[in-house]
Design a protein around this motif. Structure first.
Motif, PDB file in Angstrom:
ATOM      1  N   ILE A   4      38.047  51.204  38.728  1.00  0.00           N
ATOM      2  CA  ILE A   4      36.986  50.324  39.230  1.00  0.00           C
ATOM      3  C   ILE A   4      36.981  49.015  38.456  1.00  0.00           C
ATOM      4  N   ARG A   5      37.101  49.109  37.127  1.00  0.00           N
ATOM      5  CA  ARG A   5      37.112  47.890  36.309  1.00  0.00           C
ATOM      6  C   ARG A   5      38.303  46.999  36.670  1.00  0.00           C
ATOM      7  N   LYS A   6      39.450  47.627  36.889  1.00  0.00           N
ATOM      8  CA  LYS A   6      40.652  46.880  37.251  1.00  0.00           C
ATOM      9  C   LYS A   6      40.479  46.191  38.604  1.00  0.00           C
ATOM     10  N   ALA A   7      39.895  46.917  39.566  1.00  0.00           N
ATOM     11  CA  ALA A   7      39.669  46.338  40.893  1.00  0.00           C
ATOM     12  C   ALA A   7      38.662  45.196  40.829  1.00  0.00           C
ATOM     13  N   VAL A   8      37.591  45.388  40.073  1.00  0.00           N
ATOM     14  CA  VAL A   8      36.571  44.342  39.941  1.00  0.00           C
ATOM     15  C   VAL A   8      37.168  43.099  39.292  1.00  0.00           C
ATOM     16  N   THR A   9      37.990  43.294  38.265  1.00  0.00           N
ATOM     17  CA  THR A   9      38.627  42.154  37.593  1.00  0.00           C
ATOM     18  C   THR A   9      39.536  41.396  38.557  1.00  0.00           C
ATOM     19  N   LEU A  27      37.311  36.261  49.837  1.00  0.00           N
ATOM     20  CA  LEU A  27      36.114  36.988  49.437  1.00  0.00           C
ATOM     21  C   LEU A  27      35.957  38.274  50.245  1.00  0.00           C
ATOM     22  N   ALA A  28      36.326  38.246  51.520  1.00  0.00           N
ATOM     23  CA  ALA A  28      36.291  39.477  52.322  1.00  0.00           C
ATOM     24  C   ALA A  28      37.206  40.526  51.705  1.00  0.00           C
ATOM     25  N   GLY A  29      38.424  40.116  51.336  1.00  0.00           N
ATOM     26  CA  GLY A  29      39.363  41.046  50.719  1.00  0.00           C
ATOM     27  C   GLY A  29      38.879  41.549  49.375  1.00  0.00           C
ATOM     28  N   ALA A  30      38.246  40.663  48.607  1.00  0.00           N
ATOM     29  CA  ALA A  30      37.725  41.056  47.294  1.00  0.00           C
ATOM     30  C   ALA A  30      36.636  42.120  47.444  1.00  0.00           C
ATOM     31  N   MET A  31      35.739  41.925  48.407  1.00  0.00           N
ATOM     32  CA  MET A  31      34.663  42.900  48.610  1.00  0.00           C
ATOM     33  C   MET A  31      35.210  44.223  49.133  1.00  0.00           C
ATOM     34  N   VAL A  32      36.196  44.163  50.026  1.00  0.00           N
ATOM     35  CA  VAL A  32      36.806  45.391  50.542  1.00  0.00           C
ATOM     36  C   VAL A  32      37.493  46.156  49.404  1.00  0.00           C
ATOM     37  N   LEU A  33      38.244  45.438  48.587  1.00  0.00           N
ATOM     38  CA  LEU A  33      38.947  46.065  47.469  1.00  0.00           C
ATOM     39  C   LEU A  33      37.982  46.813  46.561  1.00  0.00           C
ATOM     40  N   VAL A  34      36.898  46.158  46.183  1.00  0.00           N
ATOM     41  CA  VAL A  34      35.926  46.768  45.280  1.00  0.00           C
ATOM     42  C   VAL A  34      35.186  47.915  45.972  1.00  0.00           C
ATOM     43  N   ALA A  35      34.819  47.720  47.239  1.00  0.00           N
ATOM     44  CA  ALA A  35      34.083  48.757  47.965  1.00  0.00           C
ATOM     45  C   ALA A  35      34.881  50.049  48.064  1.00  0.00           C
ATOM     46  N   GLU A  36      36.200  49.928  48.203  1.00  0.00           N
ATOM     47  CA  GLU A  36      37.029  51.120  48.381  1.00  0.00           C
ATOM     48  C   GLU A  36      37.351  51.825  47.067  1.00  0.00           C
ATOM     49  N   TYR A  37      36.983  51.235  45.960  1.00  0.00           N
ATOM     50  CA  TYR A  37      37.071  51.902  44.668  1.00  0.00           C
ATOM     51  C   TYR A  37      35.707  52.397  44.185  1.00  0.00           C
TER      52      TYR A  37
END
Length: 437
Positions: free
Chosen positions: A17-22, A140-150
């Motif tokens: 999660i930390r890696k995805a958020v970063t 930003l859409a991709g960033a939110m999707v990435l974080v949401a899926e983790y």
């Protein structure tokens, strides 16, 4: 051994999660650094460097028009890049967004001005804005999707709010970079110093590219693709599925973002121009007000994200739209004082309460509307179609409305209220149809 594995699995999940958020936030910082940088430059120097033959007010309008141009490319970029993200993986899509945005912004800092090459200068500027907008169309859409899926389901609003909070970090860095050069004499600023903030984007770009190249694909996406392959969905086009299966979600998701975008672009792009060009504040005081005010938004997004996980993202989203509407007239009353204190208070309220609520709730609200196999496309379409009609044109519309009203912001405030009404309507419709928001 079983206990060791039980202990390390949560630790590994937290690390992912930390890696995805970063990875998500660093790219979002770049996107909004680039856009806030150009937004600040539009109201202060772009008109003088690229449209010197126009009157001051017309030159500002022309500069804001080039700001809006980038948003016409965003839906196209959103379609192409989100298709890559849904079809081939979140990682290659997010690397592509960074590469396009970073390259375009650095090249802006190298452009010759109107004085050097005449009409080709604004033409090249528009081309760079189109490339920048194409890349940002799915960022930003991709960033939110990435974080949401983790992220775990019970913390999705908080974690997906972090990329939105990162937008304010980008705005703050861009404003600080302009604040640093604003103390220079006019001839130095317009001679070479204006290029420095654009060129500094290259450093952020390299850092983000390195982080994203070492990113793993999200487990939720991998599982969804495996299920799709088993059901022979691998030949489908994500965008086609989106509009076939979720047309209402796209429509009302699009409308739901309206208040957020109007508020964000009034605060990040138009406020500085209004305070300096209309009210007559110094450039330095305007930049200080925007910088300090944006700090409240970073805190507000985190707080409202936690609240959205507890009481529902739709509830917090509606609250944010109501706050933005309530502040629409008082915000400009505070700007019109010309006081650094009151201008800072106005921007802090707009960011801390209005932006904090809509940004803190938006990620969970939108990601919950779409299934994994076309989630990236769904978010990109909801956000970027709104971007081309609301976000990008908002500074231009606001500047035109102020001119139409003879310098009064009353029509701008009414415009903000109308945008909020659209968002509240859309969120209520979605909430009535779904238990997941």
């Amino acid at each position: 051994m079983m206990n060791v594995h039980a202990e390390t699995r949560p630790a590994a999940k937290d690390a992912n999660i930390r890696k995805a958020v970063t990875a998500a936030t660093v790219g979002t910082v770049i996107e909004w650094y680039d856009y806030a940088l150009y937004g600040a430059a539009s109201g202060l120097i772009i008109n003088k460097l690229f449209f010197p033959n126009l009157s001051p007010s017309t030159g500002v309008l022309a500069a804001f028009a080039t700001f809006a141009v980038g948003y016409f490319a965003r839906p196209v970029g959103g379609i192409v890049i989100s298709h890559i993200g849904d079809k081939f993986g979140r990682k290659p899509a997010l690397i592509l967004t960074i590469a396009l945005m970073g390259a375009a912004t650095v090249l802006m800092g190298l452009l010759p001005t109107y004085q050097s090459i005449g009409i080709m200068a604004p033409v090249l500027l528009v081309i760079m804005r189109l490339i920048q907008g194409f890349g940002a169309g799915a960022e930003l859409a991709g960033a939110m999707v990435l974080v949401a899926e983790y992220a775990p389901a019970n913390k999705r609003a908080f974690y997906t709010g972090l990329p939105n909070a990162a937008t304010l970090v980008g705005i703050m860095l861009a404003t600080l970079s302009f604040l640093g050069i604003s103390y220079l004499p006019e001839e130095v600023l317009l001679g070479w110093a204006w290029r420095v903030p654009f060129l500094l984007s290259g450093v952020l770009f390299l850092v983000a590219l390195y982080i994203r190249k070492h990113l793993d694909e999200t487990p939720e996406y991998v599982a969804a693709m495996a299920r799709a392959e088993a059901k022979k969905h691998e030949q489908s086009v994500p965008l086609g599925e989106l509009f076939l299966n979720s047309p209402k979600e796209v429509l009302f998701g699009f409308l739901s973002v309206t208040a957020h975008n109007a508020n964000a672009y009034i605060l990040s792009a138009f406020s500085l121009s209004y305070m300096t060009n209309t009210v007559g504040m110094t450039r330095t005081d305007g930049l200080i007000a925007v910088t300090i005010g944006s700090l409240f938004g970073i805190v507000g997004v985190g707080f409202m994200g936690v609240l959205a996980d507890k009481i529902g993202s739709a509830t917090v989203y509606i609250f944010g739209a109501l706050v933005i509407a309530a502040l629409a007239f008082p915000l400009f009353w505070m700007f019109d004082t010309g006081s650094l204190l009151w201008c800072t208070v106005g921007i802090a309220l707009g960011y801390g309460l209005g932006f904090g609520s809509t940004a803190g709730a938006q990620g969970a609200f939108l990601t919950n509307l779409y299934p994994t196999r076309y989630r990236f496309s769904g978010l990109a379409m909801s956000r970027e179609l709104n971007g081309v009609l609301v976000a990008g044109p908002t500074p231009f519309i606001a500047q035109a409305l102020v001119g139409w009203a003879g310098g009064s912001p009353v029509y701008v405030s009414a415009y903000i209220v109308a945008c909020c009404a659209l968002s509240i309507f859309a969120i209520l419709v979605i909430k009535s149809r779904s238990i997941h928001v």
